[in-house]
Design a protein around this motif. Sequence first.
Motif, mmCIF file in Angstrom:
data_model
loop_
_atom_site.group_PDB
_atom_site.id
_atom_site.type_symbol
_atom_site.label_atom_id
_atom_site.label_comp_id
_atom_site.label_asym_id
_atom_site.label_seq_id
_atom_site.Cartn_x
_atom_site.Cartn_y
_atom_site.Cartn_z
ATOM 1 N N GLU A 1 24.645 -4.298 -8.009
ATOM 2 C CA GLU A 1 24.753 -5.657 -7.876
ATOM 3 C C GLU A 1 23.756 -6.333 -9.037
ATOM 4 O OE1 GLU A 1 25.321 -7.496 -3.992
ATOM 5 O OE2 GLU A 1 25.043 -9.342 -4.862
ATOM 6 N N LEU A 2 22.661 -5.668 -8.789
ATOM 7 C CA LEU A 2 21.477 -6.093 -9.811
ATOM 8 C C LEU A 2 21.953 -5.622 -11.085
ATOM 9 C CD1 LEU A 2 17.630 -5.416 -9.373
ATOM 10 C CD2 LEU A 2 18.794 -5.261 -11.495
ATOM 11 N N LEU A 3 22.286 -4.479 -11.170
ATOM 12 C CA LEU A 3 22.741 -3.886 -12.693
ATOM 13 C C LEU A 3 23.897 -4.569 -13.074
ATOM 14 C CD1 LEU A 3 21.846 -0.376 -11.322
ATOM 15 C CD2 LEU A 3 20.800 -1.409 -13.220
ATOM 16 N N SER A 4 24.647 -5.614 -12.459
ATOM 17 C CA SER A 4 25.710 -6.091 -13.175
ATOM 18 C C SER A 4 25.330 -7.655 -13.520
ATOM 19 C CB SER A 4 26.736 -6.266 -12.072
ATOM 20 O OG SER A 4 26.500 -6.845 -10.968
ATOM 21 N N THR A 5 24.018 -7.639 -13.457
ATOM 22 C CA THR A 5 23.290 -9.202 -13.951
ATOM 23 C C THR A 5 23.795 -9.390 -15.326
ATOM 24 O OG1 THR A 5 21.523 -8.930 -12.446
ATOM 25 C CG2 THR A 5 21.291 -10.562 -14.340
#
Length: 330
Positions: A63-67
């Motif tokens: 989820e963080l990496l899809s920022t």
Amino acid sequence: MSADRPIAVVTHPILEPGPTILAEACEVRSLPDQAKHSAEALRKAAEGAQGMVTQLMDPVDEELLSTPGLKVVANVAVGFDNIDVVAATRHGVMVCNTPGILDDTTADFAFALLMAAGRRLGEADRFTRSGAFNGWAIDMLLGHDIAQSTLGLVGFGRIGRGVARRARGFGMRVLYSDEMPATPEAEREMGVTRADLDRLLSESDFVSIHVPLTATTRHLISTAQFALMKPTAVLINTSRGPVVDEAALAEALRTGKIFAAGLDVYEEEPKVNPALLKLENVILAPHIASASVRTRSQMSEMAARNLVTGVRGGRPPNILNPEVFNQPRG
Ligand code: GLV
């Protein structure tokens, strides 16, 4: 401060010259200085950022990496099991670590733990401080010799090799286990012999772990492995806690299946298994194997340079997933 400077989030303080390098190129947003941030807090912090300097206790999930807009995550560690690198690649985010510069410092520390555990230094210190030292005694705090003993290295990468080189100075016989054999020349030069894990465990007086944490190395050392070890053996772990089954280790130490252990890493850091805390025959360090002034400063610098190169669209020197350059952003 110009509005088009890239934004770099720093999750925990780093050492100079890291902050100076980041500040020259980026608008830096530092998170509150606390031991651990939740995955949710990290995701929120990532919003609007192009880069993040993370540390090994930061969970960097998909989820963080899809920022949107996030380009690079620069971990201030050689290990990167806290980051979902596969997801990062899918989302076109570069992931970097700090290899090489901490090898000697970590190998030194593994050797320090090995000597301290084998010669009962933790117990000896507590004994002396408690006032129990009432005079020399022939059988006081007997340990096991390091010189001329057999060392088993589980994992023979850069740090494992560093420990092997130190062991030569002590006249140790060195076995190693690794999926990748060293070249015959390297084996000869370092005086080491490859062995399968079972043989290594049964023949070694000291066993030191130097593998990364992966699905296959989780609990690599558990009850069945302790059963193979000598009752005089010492286990050292400076890699990642979950490689060793901590409950099984505590039991092996308590029942004398093995002699002692020296640990720098734990299954659920910063928690330490209460069963281990009760034991005299284990040295417990708080994940400090790379903690020398010079090395921690170099790690900070390397992470900052990785981030700055990445947010400027370059290829960071220590990128773990260079394939991000060959695919469209997910
Ligand atoms: C420390 O544990 C590191 O991976 O650098």
